[in-house]
Design a protein around this motif. Structure first.
Motif, mmCIF file in Angstrom:
data_model
loop_
_atom_site.group_PDB
_atom_site.id
_atom_site.type_symbol
_atom_site.label_atom_id
_atom_site.label_comp_id
_atom_site.label_asym_id
_atom_site.label_seq_id
_atom_site.Cartn_x
_atom_site.Cartn_y
_atom_site.Cartn_z
ATOM 1 N N PRO A 3 1.298 -0.851 -0.452
ATOM 2 C CA PRO A 3 0.111 -0.155 -0.035
ATOM 3 C C PRO A 3 1.096 1.553 0.203
ATOM 4 O O PRO A 3 2.150 1.362 0.698
ATOM 5 C CB PRO A 3 -0.398 -0.104 1.245
ATOM 6 N N ARG A 4 0.674 2.168 -0.999
ATOM 7 C CA ARG A 4 0.894 3.905 -0.721
ATOM 8 C C ARG A 4 1.344 4.378 0.896
ATOM 9 O O ARG A 4 0.201 4.655 1.462
ATOM 10 C CB ARG A 4 0.504 4.449 -1.709
ATOM 11 N N SER A 5 2.205 4.147 1.612
ATOM 12 C CA SER A 5 2.096 5.413 2.102
ATOM 13 C C SER A 5 2.148 6.684 2.905
ATOM 14 O O SER A 5 3.531 6.854 1.614
ATOM 15 C CB SER A 5 2.957 4.366 3.613
ATOM 16 N N PRO A 74 -1.817 6.680 -8.136
ATOM 17 C CA PRO A 74 -1.987 6.325 -6.769
ATOM 18 C C PRO A 74 -1.670 6.620 -5.828
ATOM 19 O O PRO A 74 -0.272 6.724 -5.267
ATOM 20 C CB PRO A 74 -1.703 4.621 -7.440
ATOM 21 N N PRO A 76 -1.139 8.113 -1.727
ATOM 22 C CA PRO A 76 -1.883 7.764 -0.996
ATOM 23 C C PRO A 76 -3.582 8.960 -0.779
ATOM 24 O O PRO A 76 -3.482 9.067 -1.163
ATOM 25 C CB PRO A 76 -0.947 8.192 0.599
ATOM 26 N N ASN A 77 -4.379 7.171 -0.417
ATOM 27 C CA ASN A 77 -5.877 8.163 0.030
ATOM 28 C C ASN A 77 -6.082 9.913 0.727
ATOM 29 O O ASN A 77 -6.567 10.274 0.426
ATOM 30 C CB ASN A 77 -6.473 7.165 1.206
ATOM 31 N N ASP A 80 -5.936 11.917 -1.697
ATOM 32 C CA ASP A 80 -6.077 11.656 -3.383
ATOM 33 C C ASP A 80 -7.242 13.100 -3.184
ATOM 34 O O ASP A 80 -7.916 13.397 -4.601
ATOM 35 C CB ASP A 80 -7.486 10.654 -3.098
ATOM 36 N N GLY A 381 -7.110 6.546 -7.460
ATOM 37 C CA GLY A 381 -6.423 5.066 -6.499
ATOM 38 C C GLY A 381 -5.323 3.938 -7.283
ATOM 39 O O GLY A 381 -4.513 3.019 -6.539
ATOM 40 N N HIS A 382 -5.909 3.338 -8.325
ATOM 41 C CA HIS A 382 -5.503 2.418 -8.653
ATOM 42 C C HIS A 382 -5.416 2.445 -10.300
ATOM 43 O O HIS A 382 -6.555 3.588 -11.227
ATOM 44 C CB HIS A 382 -6.230 1.000 -8.420
ATOM 45 N N ASP A 410 -4.439 -2.604 -4.065
ATOM 46 C CA ASP A 410 -3.497 -2.531 -3.746
ATOM 47 C C ASP A 410 -3.865 -1.934 -2.750
ATOM 48 O O ASP A 410 -2.337 -0.705 -2.317
ATOM 49 C CB ASP A 410 -2.460 -3.512 -4.624
ATOM 50 N N ASN A 411 -4.640 -0.711 -2.658
ATOM 51 C CA ASN A 411 -3.901 0.922 -2.007
ATOM 52 C C ASN A 411 -5.333 1.421 -1.379
ATOM 53 O O ASN A 411 -6.308 2.203 -1.759
ATOM 54 C CB ASN A 411 -4.365 1.832 -3.385
ATOM 55 N N TRP A 415 -12.124 5.247 -2.516
ATOM 56 C CA TRP A 415 -11.723 5.653 -3.893
ATOM 57 C C TRP A 415 -13.025 6.090 -4.726
ATOM 58 O O TRP A 415 -13.934 5.132 -4.866
ATOM 59 C CB TRP A 415 -10.747 4.787 -4.293
#
Ligand code: C2O
Ligand code: CU
Length: 437
Positions: A3-5, A74, A76-77, A80, A381-382, A410-411, A415
């Motif tokens: 996951p994107r941190s 993509p 991190p949330n 976004d 995000g993907h 994976d994130n 989203w």
């Protein structure tokens, strides 16, 4: 799964952007008040190297709330930029800092994700350069396509069903069809066709054009007179090069194409609205040797148009082989009733159920379009696989068009998945894809 941190290291590049009102002049005798970043329209080009940490401090000088979304990356949330989904909208006078690692490389853009602000001009290109491009080129130009709406964008207020063109200033649309905002032209890099930008080239060069469809409600068909285009990337992602004379793309999509400069003269790049009747957007490709004289040549009618089936991603997308762990079958349609709504499976966002997924899943979304108009569907995000391509935005054709996309969960986060026609998004054509444990 990685996951994107949230990035904690020092940024490689820091920028500040102020969103505020200003005047644009898309042609010498035309000017209007717009909203923009740094007083520029399109907003300033942000350009970084693949893997760089980019930090952007956004200051809101508007009289209403705003955010920025980094379309296609993509991130991190929490950065976004979707109001009330990933962050509180930024109040007038406030600032917010977005920090993320810019990867993978590609042609992207950034834009406001609040209401109809994208159609007021809050957009700009974001280029993440490859460390090792899979194609060779000698110079490049970014080509931002847009529809030109002077003044305040409004949702259609008559429900768009009357076909009379009354109300909200929107043009008429037939029963179950659509309405088009009252655009006064089509733009390349913020300029109307009577004032086209010029791209200088030298004979023998390979020129990379990065085309961005930053329009709010326009599907563009793009051609270059006198030259073939070799399409090398879709939505920033490398594909096996494919030679075409034209391509069509929806709001939110991008194509990179390399052109061999071997036909001296002055030539138009031309972009037509597939669903509108504004004059074509134009730019001029001008050879040094042409000396700026003579009228540029227009392209001939397209005979070899790019199809999605022509696109083959260079690398494969991880986590989406075999059969999916979870499948959503979604119908895209016009809402019933008197108000102007667009729905996914009969629900109009925000009154819509989230699509729940679990980390690590291979998720499939199958869409069927029960309306007569195209919907460019975008997942935040993907990246997703569609056919043999890897993309983040894909057009679902009207009249029962079907598209299937696959992505790897994976994130984690919440989203947005939505139509990138801004008026459809605003009228409900969106869902939140929500990770649950
Ligand atoms: Cu470019 Cu949700 O958008
Ligand atoms: Cu749509």
């Amino acid at each position: 799964m990685t996951p994107r941190s949230t990035v904690t290291s020092n940024p490689d590049k820091s920028r500040s952007l102020t969103a505020g009102p200003g005047t644009i002049q898309p042609a010498p005798d035309t000017s209007t008040t717009n909203w923009m970043y740094e007083g520029q329209f399109p907003g300033p080009e942000l350009r970084v190297q693949e893997g760089d940490v980019l930090s952007v401090e956004l200051t809101n000088d508007l009289q209403e709330e705003t955010t920025i979304h980094w379309h296609g990356i993509p991130v991190p949330n929490p950065v976004d930029g979707v109001p009330n989904v990933t962050q509180d909208p930024i109040a007038p006078g406030d600032t917010f800092t977005y920090t993320f690692r810019a990867e993978p490389a590609g042609t992207y853009f950034y834009h406001s994700h609040v209401g109809l602000q994208l159609d007021r001009g809050l957009l700009g290109p974001l280029i993440v350069e490859e460390r090792e491009p899979h194609v060779e080129y000698d110079r490049e130009y970014v080509v931002v396509l847009d529809d030109y709406l002077p003044g305040d964008p409004r949702p259609p207020s008559d429900g768009g069903r009357g076909g009379s063109g009354r109300g909200g200033g929107m043009g008429g649309g037939g029963m179950m069809g659509d309405v088009r905002p009252p655009y006064e032209g089509l733009l390349i890099n913020g300029r109307l066709p009577e004032n086209p930008p010029t791209f200088d080239v030298t004979e023998g060069e390979r020129v990379r054009f990065r085309f961005v469809n930053a329009a709010s409600a326009t599907v563009f068909g793009v051609r270059i007179a006198g030259h073939e285009m070799t399409v090398t990337h879709t939505d920033g992602q490398p594909v096996n090069p494919v030679d075409v004379d034209s391509f069509v793309f929806g709001a939110g999509e991008r194509y990179d194409a390399v052109v061999e400069a071997e036909n001296p003269g002055r030539w138009f790049i031309q972009a037509d609205a597939l669903d509108g009747n504004e004059p074509s957007a134009r730019a001029v490709v001008e050879y040094e040797s042409a000396g700026g004289s003579g009228a540029p040549q227009s392209p001939s009618s397209p005979s070899n148009r790019l199809q999605y089936g022509d696109l083959r991603a260079i690398s494969s997308l991880d986590g989406v082989s075999g059969s999916p762990d979870r499948t959503f079958d979604l119908t895209l349609s016009r809402g019933g009733g008197q108000s102007y709504t667009w729905t996914i499976d009969g629900q109009a966002y925000p009154d819509a159920d989230p699509l729940q997924i679990r980390p690590g899943e291979h998720v499939r979304i199958r869409m069927t379009n029960q309306s007569p108009v195209v919907h460019p569907m975008h997942l935040h995000g993907h990246f997703f696989r569609v056919g043999n391509a890897i993309k983040d935005t894909v057009m679902v054709p009207g009249h029962r068009g079907r598209v299937t996309l696959d992505f790897h969960a994976d994130n984690p986060g919440r989203w947005l998945f939505h139509c990138h026609n801004l008026y459809h998004l605003d009228a409900g054509m969106a869902r939140v894809v929500k990770y649950v444990e």
